[in-house]
Design a protein around this motif. Structure first.
Motif, PDB file in Angstrom:
ATOM      1  N   UNK A 123       0.841  -1.199   0.000  1.00 13.07           N
ATOM      2  CA  UNK A 123       0.000   0.000   0.000  1.00 13.07           C
ATOM      3  C   UNK A 123       0.873   1.244   0.000  1.00 13.07           C
ATOM      4  N   UNK A 124       0.292   2.334  -0.434  1.00 15.17           N
ATOM      5  CA  UNK A 124       0.988   3.623  -0.465  1.00 15.17           C
ATOM      6  C   UNK A 124       0.025   4.715  -0.031  1.00 15.17           C
ATOM      7  N   UNK A 125       0.612   5.872   0.246  1.00 16.41           N
ATOM      8  CA  UNK A 125      -0.204   7.043   0.586  1.00 16.41           C
ATOM      9  C   UNK A 125       0.132   8.179  -0.373  1.00 16.41           C
ATOM     10  N   UNK A 126      -0.825   9.040  -0.566  1.00 16.20           N
ATOM     11  CA  UNK A 126      -0.687  10.119  -1.550  1.00 16.20           C
ATOM     12  C   UNK A 126      -1.442  11.346  -1.042  1.00 16.20           C
ATOM     13  N   UNK A 127      -0.787  12.504  -1.127  1.00 15.94           N
ATOM     14  CA  UNK A 127      -1.431  13.768  -0.760  1.00 15.94           C
ATOM     15  C   UNK A 127      -1.654  14.575  -2.036  1.00 15.94           C
ATOM     16  N   UNK A 128      -2.892  14.692  -2.503  1.00 14.79           N
ATOM     17  CA  UNK A 128      -3.142  15.511  -3.701  1.00 14.79           C
ATOM     18  C   UNK A 128      -2.834  16.972  -3.397  1.00 14.79           C
ATOM     19  N   UNK A 129      -2.518  17.717  -4.414  1.00 13.34           N
ATOM     20  CA  UNK A 129      -2.121  19.108  -4.208  1.00 13.34           C
ATOM     21  C   UNK A 129      -3.278  19.995  -3.773  1.00 13.34           C
ATOM     22  N   UNK A 150       5.230   9.999 -14.605  1.00 13.73           N
ATOM     23  CA  UNK A 150       5.805   8.700 -14.942  1.00 13.73           C
ATOM     24  C   UNK A 150       4.755   7.601 -14.817  1.00 13.73           C
ATOM     25  N   UNK A 151       5.179   6.359 -14.920  1.00 11.74           N
ATOM     26  CA  UNK A 151       4.252   5.228 -14.857  1.00 11.74           C
ATOM     27  C   UNK A 151       3.517   5.186 -13.524  1.00 11.74           C
ATOM     28  N   UNK A 152       4.228   5.438 -12.436  1.00 14.91           N
ATOM     29  CA  UNK A 152       3.589   5.408 -11.120  1.00 14.91           C
ATOM     30  C   UNK A 152       2.480   6.441 -11.017  1.00 14.91           C
ATOM     31  N   UNK A 153       2.748   7.650 -11.513  1.00  9.27           N
ATOM     32  CA  UNK A 153       1.737   8.712 -11.457  1.00  9.27           C
ATOM     33  C   UNK A 153       0.534   8.347 -12.316  1.00  9.27           C
ATOM     34  N   UNK A 156      -1.475   5.552 -10.578  1.00  6.68           N
ATOM     35  CA  UNK A 156      -2.185   6.085  -9.416  1.00  6.68           C
ATOM     36  C   UNK A 156      -3.379   6.925  -9.844  1.00  6.68           C
ATOM     37  N   UNK A 157      -3.175   7.751 -10.857  1.00  6.06           N
ATOM     38  CA  UNK A 157      -4.265   8.599 -11.348  1.00  6.06           C
ATOM     39  C   UNK A 157      -5.422   7.748 -11.849  1.00  6.06           C
ATOM     40  N   UNK A 158      -5.109   6.748 -12.640  1.00  4.71           N
ATOM     41  CA  UNK A 158      -6.152   5.874 -13.181  1.00  4.71           C
ATOM     42  C   UNK A 158      -6.912   5.177 -12.054  1.00  4.71           C
ATOM     43  N   UNK A 159      -6.178   4.687 -11.061  1.00  2.00           N
ATOM     44  CA  UNK A 159      -6.818   3.968  -9.957  1.00  2.00           C
ATOM     45  C   UNK A 159      -7.714   4.900  -9.140  1.00  2.00           C
ATOM     46  N   UNK A 160      -7.195   6.070  -8.778  1.00  2.00           N
ATOM     47  CA  UNK A 160      -7.967   6.975  -7.927  1.00  2.00           C
ATOM     48  C   UNK A 160      -9.147   7.591  -8.673  1.00  2.00           C
TER      49      UNK A 160
END
Length: 271
Positions: A123-129, A150-153, A156-160
């Motif tokens: 799992x990971x955590x993300x703080x949107x701007x 990049x691929x990670x971004x 993550x965007x697609x998933x969220x």
């Protein structure tokens, strides 16, 4: 959806304007806090998402200004919120200006939540701007330069987008390709430069009545380029409140036309 439809000044007509920016900013913040709390409760009903909100009395989950901060912080005083907004990059600062000036954005906040989400390796955590509240509801916005997507971004965007969308919450990734399109940022600066000044309610209403009587006129009629013009301040605040409409696609100048928002559908661009 073209996000600039939310970020650009348009002819949306909300409530009557008020010169009391700071108290109104607190009211806007409460509305956004309620929307974030509702999103947090929605995430709790899922198995995959968890949202951490700022502590009581705070507007950010993470404060960018502190001793030993690893990168410079860009700050701007928001007219809409009546407080200082902290940004991590020049591009985020430009986004904050657009959020501040847009009448379609009821409220916004930077570093608003921490989103916990699953990945293939844990799992990971993300703080949107940013989080922003618009007519469609709550939306999270992530700001990135194209070179940093990049691929990670992307994953993550697609998933969220999918997971938050199922909860009725939007999520968008914006880059300089979106934010620096046309004259949006420079126009936002021109409007905010005037809207930051104080104006009495009497003068503001007088400016509104003059606009109503004048129909469609150049900004010069309100002293747009005249130093300390109260009518220019009034027009800027009316643009931000959505009662005055402009064409955001061309550069704002004395020759640009302004009109009542109800006439947007039949009006053209800047003269």
């Amino acid at each position: 959806m073209n996000m600039l439809s939310h970020l650009a000044p348009t002819g949306r007509r909300p409530t009557s304007p008020t010169p009391a920016d700071a108290p109104l900013g607190l009211a806007r913040q409460r509305l956004l806090s309620q929307a974030l709390l509702q999103a947090q409760r929605g995430a709790e009903s899922t198995e995959d998402l968890r949202l951490d909100l700022p502590p009581p009395g705070e507007v950010r989950i993470r404060n960018l200004v502190h001793r030993g901060a690893p990168r410079p912080v860009f700050k701007t005083t928001s007219v809409k919120l009546g407080r200082v907004v902290q940004c991590e990059s020049a591009l985020e600062h430009e986004a904050a200006l657009l959020l501040d000036v847009s009448p379609a954005v009821q409220a916004f906040a930077e570093q608003p939540v921490r989103i916990h989400y699953p990945t293939q390796d844990g799992s990971r955590s993300h703080i949107p701007d940013f989080a922003m509240l618009v007519a469609d509801g709550l939306m999270f916005v992530e700001i990135k330069f194209e070179k940093d997507v990049d691929t990670e971004v992307r994953e993550r965007t697609c998933y969220l987008e999918g997971q938050l969308g199922a909860l009725g919450v939007g999520y968008r990734l914006l880059t300089e390709r979106h934010l620096r399109e046309g004259h949006y940022v420079q126009n936002a600066l021109r409007v905010l430069r005037r809207a930051r000044h104080a104006i009495s309610e009497v003068q503001l209403l007088a400016t509104l009545e003059k606009l109503r009587a004048a129909d469609r006129v150049p900004l010069a009629a309100f002293g747009w380029s005249v130093a300390d013009s109260q009518e220019a301040v009034g027009i800027a605040k009316l643009i931000m409140s959505g009662q005055a409409a402009i064409d955001p696609n061309g550069p704002l100048s004395d020759r640009s036309c302004v009109w009542l928002a109800r006439e947007t559908a039949c009006a053209g661009g800047a003269a």
